[in-house]
Design an enzyme around this catalytic site. Structure first.
Site, PDB file in Angstrom:
ATOM      1  N   ALA A  37       0.847  -1.199   0.000  1.00 16.54           N
ATOM      2  CA  ALA A  37       0.000   0.000   0.000  1.00 16.54           C
ATOM      3  C   ALA A  37       0.879   1.245   0.000  1.00 16.54           C
ATOM      4  CB  ALA A  37      -0.909  -0.003   1.224  1.00 16.54           C
ATOM      5  N   CYS A  61      -2.618  -8.503   5.194  1.00 17.38           N
ATOM      6  CA  CYS A  61      -2.364  -7.147   5.693  1.00 17.38           C
ATOM      7  C   CYS A  61      -2.503  -7.100   7.219  1.00 17.38           C
ATOM      8  CB  CYS A  61      -3.328  -6.152   5.055  1.00 17.38           C
ATOM      9  SG  CYS A  61      -3.088  -4.470   5.688  1.00 17.38           S
ATOM     10  N   ASP A 108      11.722 -11.683   3.612  1.00 19.70           N
ATOM     11  CA  ASP A 108      13.180 -11.566   3.769  1.00 19.70           C
ATOM     12  C   ASP A 108      13.974 -11.817   2.497  1.00 19.70           C
ATOM     13  OD1 ASP A 108      12.671 -10.952   6.377  1.00 19.70           O
ATOM     14  OD2 ASP A 108      13.374 -12.848   7.214  1.00 19.70           O
TER      15      ASP A 108
END
Length: 323
Positions: A20, A102, A204
């Site tokens: 976002a 999210c 990662d």
């Protein structure tokens, strides 16, 4: 290393993840140019589409040059999600994705995003309703679990597959972790072993070596890069170079970084106008300059810029100062 998601062929296995306020159209195009094989949009609210929200409409714009594109929806009502999916299916995207990852409180508190991982039954209902409503492939993006003690990525992935999902992306952190600590790649491996649809590993991946390690350790079908691409659209071309040569590519020179920043800024201004475009570039410049000499001083000044001319002047001054 091509990949099939439903009937969509992806000519590679590098995916730009949804972020976002970051993966807007200009940034996505730059990542595509640098070798991203599948592009995710910023997440879009199903309710926002239903209520004809003007800002939401802008998030649905997809350029031909960035395809194949996965458009990411978030919501928690199976009916609204399926109706919205039907309504937007003729838009210029290739795959529809449901956000179940999210971690932001205002999303989670509505039972959306990673909040859905607390309700496996509802996950099944949403995936079934949406996959039944559209012809385009449907995927889901999930986390390891909501908390460490409620780790359920394998269960959720199986439910998604059983209800019509064509692929699943797994971020190896719980919602509780947000983006802190290390991503658990073992959970990605466990999901890969539990389902027969493609699994996209996420978490990662910030270097070519970590992209290769994720595939080797988990067996996942594709690698999703999100925060590792902020200020570093080159990561995709670097990974591909590493795949081919086994050599770690050099970091772009300060001049190359400045050229990319100015190009990004101009694209952003063309797309959003100078007022918004230049202000949104401030955070991107902070990311682009990480690790370069005298970058802290530059970042302190970048918040004052209000025009492309000022940005150009600041960056040229910066190049002179580092010789």
């Amino acid at each position: 290393m091509s990949l099939m998601i439903g009937n969509i062929k992806i000519d590679g296995n590098l995916v730009l993840g949804p972020m976002a306020g970051v993966t807007d159209l200009p940034f996505r195009l730059l990542c595509k140019e640098q070798g991203a094989d599948l592009i995710y949009t910023e997440m879009v609210s199903a309710k926002g589409i239903q209520y004809n929200n003007k800002n939401t409409e802008k998030l649905l714009e997809v350029a031909e040059g960035e395809r194949p594109v996965s458009l990411q929806l978030f919501g928690s009502d199976p009916y609204i999600m399926s109706e919205t999916a039907k309504r937007i299916e003729d838009k210029n995207f290739d795959i529809l994705d449901i956000n179940m990852g999210c971690p932001v409180p205002k999303v989670v508190n509505n039972g959306e995003g990673s909040g859905l991982m607390k309700n496996p039954k509802l996950v099944g209902e949403i995936v079934h309703a949406v996959s039944s409503a559209i012809k385009k492939p449907l995927t889901v993006k999930i986390r390891k679990g909501f908390t460490e003690s409620t780790t359920n990525a394998v269960e959720i992935a199986k439910i998604a597959e059983a209800n019509g999902a064509a692929a699943v992306a797994v971020h190896g952190r719980t919602r509780e972790q947000y983006y802190s600590g290390e991503a658990d790649w073992k959970i990605i491996k466990a999901v890969k072993e539990a389902v027969s649809i493609p699994v996209i590993g996420n978490g990662d991946v910030i270097t070519p070596e970590s992209a290769t390690a994720l595939i080797n350790e988990t067996g996942c079908d594709a690698v999703m890069i999100a925060r590792g691409a902020r200020g570093n659209p080159w990561i995709f071309s670097q990974i591909k170079e590493y795949y081919q040569t086994g050599k770690i590519p050099k970091k772009p020179t300060p001049q190359e970084a400045v050229d990319m920043m100015l190009r990004h800024a101009r694209m952003s201004i063309d797309y959003k106008g100078e007022y918004t475009g230049i202000r949104e570039m401030r955070k991107h410049i902070a990311w682009y300059t990480t690790g370069y000499p005298l970058a802290a001083k530059l970042r302190n000044r970048v918040n004052e810029i209000e025009s492309i001319e000022q940005l150009q002047e600041l960056l040229f001054e910066y190049l002179k100062s580092i010789g």
